[in-house]
Write a protein that holds these residues in place. Structure first.
Motif, mmCIF file in Angstrom:
data_model
loop_
_atom_site.group_PDB
_atom_site.id
_atom_site.type_symbol
_atom_site.label_atom_id
_atom_site.label_comp_id
_atom_site.label_asym_id
_atom_site.label_seq_id
_atom_site.Cartn_x
_atom_site.Cartn_y
_atom_site.Cartn_z
ATOM 1 N N LEU A 1 0.971 -1.241 0.012
ATOM 2 C CA LEU A 1 -0.029 -0.024 -0.155
ATOM 3 C C LEU A 1 0.854 1.268 0.122
ATOM 4 C CD1 LEU A 1 -2.955 -0.716 2.551
ATOM 5 C CD2 LEU A 1 -3.128 -0.434 -0.118
ATOM 6 N N THR A 2 1.896 1.197 0.647
ATOM 7 C CA THR A 2 2.781 2.433 0.635
ATOM 8 C C THR A 2 3.858 2.327 -0.458
ATOM 9 O OG1 THR A 2 4.331 1.401 2.371
ATOM 10 C CG2 THR A 2 2.530 2.581 3.177
ATOM 11 N N GLY A 3 3.724 1.479 -1.371
ATOM 12 C CA GLY A 3 4.677 1.528 -2.661
ATOM 13 C C GLY A 3 6.218 1.038 -2.163
ATOM 14 N N GLU A 4 6.364 0.375 -1.257
ATOM 15 C CA GLU A 4 7.586 -0.365 -1.058
ATOM 16 C C GLU A 4 7.698 -1.620 -1.232
ATOM 17 O OE1 GLU A 4 10.224 1.460 0.363
ATOM 18 O OE2 GLU A 4 8.869 3.194 0.710
ATOM 19 N N ILE A 5 8.837 -2.194 -1.720
ATOM 20 C CA ILE A 5 9.170 -3.662 -1.719
ATOM 21 C C ILE A 5 8.975 -4.238 -0.525
ATOM 22 C CG2 ILE A 5 10.635 -5.613 -2.477
ATOM 23 C CD1 ILE A 5 11.728 -4.146 -4.784
ATOM 24 N N PRO A 6 8.254 -5.211 -0.376
ATOM 25 C CA PRO A 6 7.896 -5.855 1.028
ATOM 26 C C PRO A 6 9.286 -5.981 1.835
ATOM 27 C CG PRO A 6 6.523 -6.837 -0.344
ATOM 28 C CD PRO A 6 7.237 -5.957 -1.159
ATOM 29 N N VAL A 7 9.615 -5.513 2.984
ATOM 30 C CA VAL A 7 10.688 -5.563 3.937
ATOM 31 C C VAL A 7 10.936 -7.110 4.147
ATOM 32 C CG1 VAL A 7 11.940 -5.028 5.996
ATOM 33 C CG2 VAL A 7 10.621 -3.244 4.495
ATOM 34 N N VAL A 8 9.604 -7.884 4.446
ATOM 35 C CA VAL A 8 9.667 -9.099 4.791
ATOM 36 C C VAL A 8 10.204 -9.873 3.966
ATOM 37 C CG1 VAL A 8 7.498 -9.800 4.041
ATOM 38 C CG2 VAL A 8 8.260 -10.950 5.971
ATOM 39 N N LEU A 9 10.292 -9.636 2.834
ATOM 40 C CA LEU A 9 10.840 -10.624 1.780
ATOM 41 C C LEU A 9 12.267 -9.923 1.265
ATOM 42 C CD1 LEU A 9 7.881 -10.459 -0.841
ATOM 43 C CD2 LEU A 9 8.567 -12.163 0.799
#
Lengths: 208, 208, 208
Positions: free
Chosen positions: B140-148
């Protein structure tokens, strides 16, 4: 080997191929090993999970049958481990990806029809299953979905899904109908790749 | 206070913590007050809604029990109002986030097992519930998921989910099993944060 | 024309309007004709599919009734074909979009309440249906969702959903309740557009 076994093997081949495509995209973005498995997993199983929610198969088969998740995980790990060599396999991967698109779309359209979903809805559900994994892969890796850009991909899936729905009314027996449609989708996709066919693009309004 | 009450309180603490993480990300992107609440809400409840769809709990508990959405909204609004001071709390937030990851993953794995989902599928559903909110927040905030990306996060959740599934077979009583697994996940996550553990990353093929 | 017909026509107008908004966004990104139809389809039907999964209407009405998907496809194709002229229609589109937001939110809140979902959950489901399509459109086209940025949009939907839930308790008859709430949402949205109302934004912490 019974027809049912053939279909199961074909299904798992599709899972493995889509997991490999997701894993490769994640390696290219420098995700860690878990990220690679996760993206591979979503690419391989995401479309099928959505389909099962739509036709009320709960829990989705990807969670109910361990062979699906194990196949996806193993394929992703192999990509993670052997990625450098995969470039030489790029052509085979594109072929297998087209095969997976065909099998997933055709089998899912049939499942939806058999679950009592009307023809138009079944075609859309089948197409979503076929293209859904690649869509999720691109969103997770921060790309605009390739399937929505300049290639004959979803169109091939939709045409094959329509063929399944038409054959289902006639009716044609399930297994040959599904396999013929899968081969049709795969062929359209491969020919489009070779000839660089594109669907038309609108000129954006210069004043927009 | 009964065991059931303990679990409910723990669940709502997890919701509040994840809402705060989502709200902070939205404030940093200069979303308006509603956007902050919305991202906080999705981060706090998104994973659980997916889980409930997978195990056929309809409507999902996040919609059926008003305490979930109110907790998420209040936590997000507090972040919106008091954000500048939150930086000093960053360490506490990371700790609470790890606690939420542990509780959500362990409780959801158990719910899936009790709903009759096989072990492998239950572990995956538990892990999706634990990491799903943060994933949605980043999309939603346009980031590549940090968890990945480069952290031991989902791996900690998966290990804890496997512990729940093993204990469920033995069987270990539900509540201690869940709490011990939650503590285990939280501990792995916190130790990984302190020691900056990373999972391995593949070298992308230079010719790719 | 019965009340039921009125509601169906209103529903399909909402589908067409949202499909046009999704199609326009896709044309601007130079998607091919299929991508334009796909984004239009997701924008028009995505919110309703989620709602139906939440309240256990399976298969979702978007798949069960062919008029939904055909309306979405036709509206998207018209946008693809006639896009250059649409700029002149921008004002009408914004008005129709506000009307669609109102109708979708009000009708979906009512459907959730009638399916037995508690009031708070029904409001959230109604709001998700109203804003969900635009959210999916922005994610598919690689934008941070506009609905989460600087405009009174989701707030208008939420206020209207609360009005439906309050009226449902009194009780007010369904159809006038739904239509009045839809008009209310549409009016708030249009006035906000004209006066450039924004919800407040937090100052991000300079030290963050």
């Amino acid at each position: 080997m019974s027809t049912r076994d053939v279909l199961m093997v074909a299904d798992l081949v599709g899972v493995a191929v889509f997991a490999a495509s997701g894993g490769s995209a994640a390696v290219a973005k420098r995700f860690d090993v878990f990220g690679v498995v996760f993206v591979g997993f979503v690419a391989a199983l995401g479309g099928g999970v959505l389909r099962d929610l739509f036709i009320d198969v709960v829990p989705p088969v990807a969670f109910a049958d361990w062979r699906y998740s194990v196949t996806a995980a193993v394929a992703s790990l192999l990509v993670f481990r052997f990625h450098p060599q995969l470039v030489k396999l790029r052509r085979s991967v594109l072929l297998l990806d087209a095969a997976g698109l065909g099998l997933f779309t055709a089998a899912s359209t049939l499942k939806a029809l058999e679950a009592g979903v009307p023809a138009v809805g079944s075609c859309i559900i089948g197409m979503i299953t076929g293209i859904g994994g690649g869509l999720a892969r691109d969103i997770l890796t921060g790309e605009i979905p390739v399937v929505l850009r300049r290639e004959i991909y979803a169109v091939a899936a939709l045409l094959g899904a329509i063929a399944v729905a038409v054959g289902f009314q006639i009716p044609v027996p399930d297994t040959p109908l599904m396999l013929a449609s899968a081969v049709f989708i795969c062929t359209v996709r491969v020919v489009a790749l070779r000839r660089r066919w594109d669907a038309p693009v609108a000129r954006p309004d210069p004043g927009a």
